[in-house]
Design an enzyme around this catalytic site. Structure first.
Site, short mmCIF file in Angstrom:
data_model
loop_
_atom_site.label_atom_id
_atom_site.label_comp_id
_atom_site.label_asym_id
_atom_site.label_seq_id
_atom_site.Cartn_x
_atom_site.Cartn_y
_atom_site.Cartn_z
N ASP A 142 -4.38 8.52 -4.65
CA ASP A 142 -4.07 7.81 -3.15
C ASP A 142 -2.63 8.52 -2.36
O ASP A 142 -3.08 9.80 -2.29
CB ASP A 142 -4.16 6.39 -3.73
CG ASP A 142 -4.46 5.32 -2.22
OD1 ASP A 142 -3.80 6.22 -1.43
OD2 ASP A 142 -4.69 4.72 -2.50
N ASN A 143 -1.89 7.02 -3.17
CA ASN A 143 -0.45 7.60 -1.64
C ASN A 143 0.16 9.12 -3.25
O ASN A 143 0.11 9.05 -4.15
CB ASN A 143 0.18 7.28 -1.29
CG ASN A 143 -0.27 6.38 -0.23
OD1 ASN A 143 -0.91 6.93 1.19
ND2 ASN A 143 -0.18 5.12 -0.51
N HIS A 173 -0.43 0.04 7.44
CA HIS A 173 -0.84 1.50 6.16
C HIS A 173 0.42 1.89 6.24
O HIS A 173 0.81 1.70 5.04
CB HIS A 173 -1.93 1.90 7.05
CG HIS A 173 -3.40 2.27 5.72
ND1 HIS A 173 -4.29 3.03 6.42
CD2 HIS A 173 -3.02 2.93 4.66
CE1 HIS A 173 -4.90 2.94 4.89
NE2 HIS A 173 -3.84 3.09 4.22
N ASN A 224 -4.98 7.52 7.59
CA ASN A 224 -4.88 7.15 6.97
C ASN A 224 -2.65 7.38 6.20
O ASN A 224 -2.80 5.57 5.59
CB ASN A 224 -5.19 7.65 5.21
CG ASN A 224 -5.23 6.87 4.25
OD1 ASN A 224 -4.21 6.92 3.68
ND2 ASN A 224 -6.39 6.27 3.55
N HIS A 230 -3.41 -0.54 11.87
CA HIS A 230 -4.45 -0.48 12.26
C HIS A 230 -4.40 -1.60 12.86
O HIS A 230 -4.77 -2.75 12.18
CB HIS A 230 -5.51 -0.30 10.76
CG HIS A 230 -5.44 0.54 10.45
ND1 HIS A 230 -6.27 2.60 10.72
CD2 HIS A 230 -4.65 1.37 8.63
CE1 HIS A 230 -6.01 3.36 9.95
NE2 HIS A 230 -5.04 2.36 8.63
N GLU A 243 0.69 -1.81 0.14
CA GLU A 243 -0.37 -0.18 0.09
C GLU A 243 1.03 0.94 0.27
O GLU A 243 0.74 2.29 -0.99
CB GLU A 243 -0.92 0.10 0.99
CG GLU A 243 -1.96 0.65 1.37
CD GLU A 243 -1.82 2.43 1.63
OE1 GLU A 243 -2.61 3.06 0.57
OE2 GLU A 243 -0.98 2.49 2.59
N ASN A 261 -6.00 11.52 2.79
CA ASN A 261 -5.59 9.97 1.49
C ASN A 261 -4.05 10.62 1.93
O ASN A 261 -3.38 10.92 3.09
CB ASN A 261 -5.92 9.77 0.20
CG ASN A 261 -5.63 8.50 0.63
OD1 ASN A 261 -4.33 7.57 0.63
ND2 ASN A 261 -6.91 7.60 0.57
#
Length: 394
Positions: free
Chosen positions: A301-302, A144, A200, A164, A83, A256
């Site tokens: 996203d990232n 994450h 996140n 998480h 991720e 995010n």
């Protein structure tokens, strides 16, 4: 308050009498029976309209053409996502893998997550699992977002990991010391805070300080889903240090990825359901001042920032509907954007990579290394190592 009480007490008609039913009047039960369906229809209509808007924000009809880079190879050893990825200046790439996230295919898995390292300076880079010091709870480890901070005084590398805890999905931030010699991590500290509710991603700015994004307002899974369907922009950015913890940015639909400019003067925050990146100026008191918003037409996203050029590299989801309604027969695709001159009036946005899901599904991060190589990670699928074309270098 005293003045208001006098007015109420001097009113000619007591409140109790105003609310009472006049003599001789009768309640008609049919009024309630007729009224309830009308209210229900209004609520359903509102929810239906919000759901239509929610679905539209996921770009459900978007299809992309293949746009592959040369000599891309799947990274052996990553089968359950990567991720987030970050690369140290010496070419060591750190991966978070095995994320179990609600509504994602891996969410029901009981296997703990992992952290990996790969040396991009090697002719044939290979993946190794990072050993974590004894005493750390590996069973519930669910990594994450990740970030690193290098202490300029002793060159110690601190690794920050959003964790998480599975299966409860509580948000912790773990701080490790990276020991390069034996490819290991020594756990230093676990951070929890009432403002770090649904973390996140994270960007470290000191040995124990960072900025973090909260991607939801609610903790309950049903309310989290309703939050997104209703389009509530209640997500935020939090600054954390041992001395101070505060909300420094808000008004985001789904906060995010987060990262800093090379000079640390600006913060970049991805709003995945807004399909945009927020550019914010960092103030001396660590608060953030909005500068502008760059809309990109894909679910961002990232964010990785090239420390030499200042270019942003963004892992994206070209069709979020396929992502959140996963079907292996019609898999979600992947997209990587390179953004140059983001602070100019007309930033240049290039699609560096695109795949329809036949090779890699659900790209969440893209990290270049010295303009020669590109790592592409995913939420739950595989990871790629590609040779990077020397395009768009102007």
């Amino acid at each position: 308050m005293g003045g208001n009480s006098e007015v109420l007490n001097s009113a000619h008609t007591p409140l109790a009498e105003l609310s009472a039913t006049p003599k001789g009047a009768q309640h008609n039960p049919m009024e309630k029976v007729i009224g309830l369906p009308i209210i229900a229809c209004i609520v359903i209509a509102i929810l239906g309209e919000r759901f239509v808007n929610f679905r539209a924000r996921l770009w459900p009809s978007r299809e992309i053409k293949q746009n592959h880079l040369p000599n891309c190879q799947l990274i052996q050893g990553i089968d359950h996502g990567s991720e987030d990825i970050t690369v140290l200046p010496n070419g060591l790439a750190l991966f978070s893998s095995g994320l179990k996230y609600p509504m994602m295919p891996n969410y029901g898995s009981d296997a703990p997550g992992n952290l990996y390292v790969m040396n991009l300076e090697e002719d044939t880079p290979t993946l190794s699992e990072l050993k974590i010091s004894q005493g750390f709870d590996l069973i519930s480890f669910n990594p994450h977002g990740i970030s690193t901070y290098i202490d300029k005084e002793d060159n110690m590398v601190y690794v920050f990991v959003v964790n998480h805890l599975h299966p409860h999905f509580t948000s912790h931030v773990e701080i490790f010391k990276f020991v390069e010699e034996d490819k290991s991590l020594t756990h230093l500290k676990t951070i929890t805070h009432e403002l770090l509710t649904n973390v996140n991603d994270i960007v470290a700015v000191g040995p124990e300080s960072f900025y973090a994004t909260n991607d939801h307002y609610f903790k309950d899974q049903s309310l989290r889903f309703l939050e997104k369907v209703l389009g509530l922009a209640w997500c935020n950015v939090v600054y954390y240090s041992p001395e101070e913890v505060k909300v420094v940015g808000n008004g985001l639909h789904f906060a995010n990825g987060i990262n800093l400019s090379p000079d640390s003067k600006y913060l970049y925050v991805a709003d995945i359901f807004g399909s945009c990146i927020h550019i914010l100026e960092v103030q001396e008191d660590k608060n953030l001042t909005p500068v502008k918003v760059l809309h990109l037409g894909t679910l961002v996203d990232n964010i990785d920032v090239d420390q030499e050029t200042g270019d942003l590299w963004v892992g994206c989801h070209p069709n979020g509907w396929k992502m959140f309604n996963y079907n292996p027969e019609v898999p979600p695709g992947s997209e990587v954007l390179q953004i140059k001159n983001i602070h100019s009036e007309k930033p240049m946005v290039f699609q560096a990579y695109a795949d329809n899901g036949s090779v890699i599904q659900g790209s969440s991060v893209a990290v270049p290394y010295k303009g020669r190589k590109l790592l592409i990670g995913t939420i739950f699928h595989k990871a790629l190592l590609c040779n990077l074309n020397p395009l768009h270098s102007d």
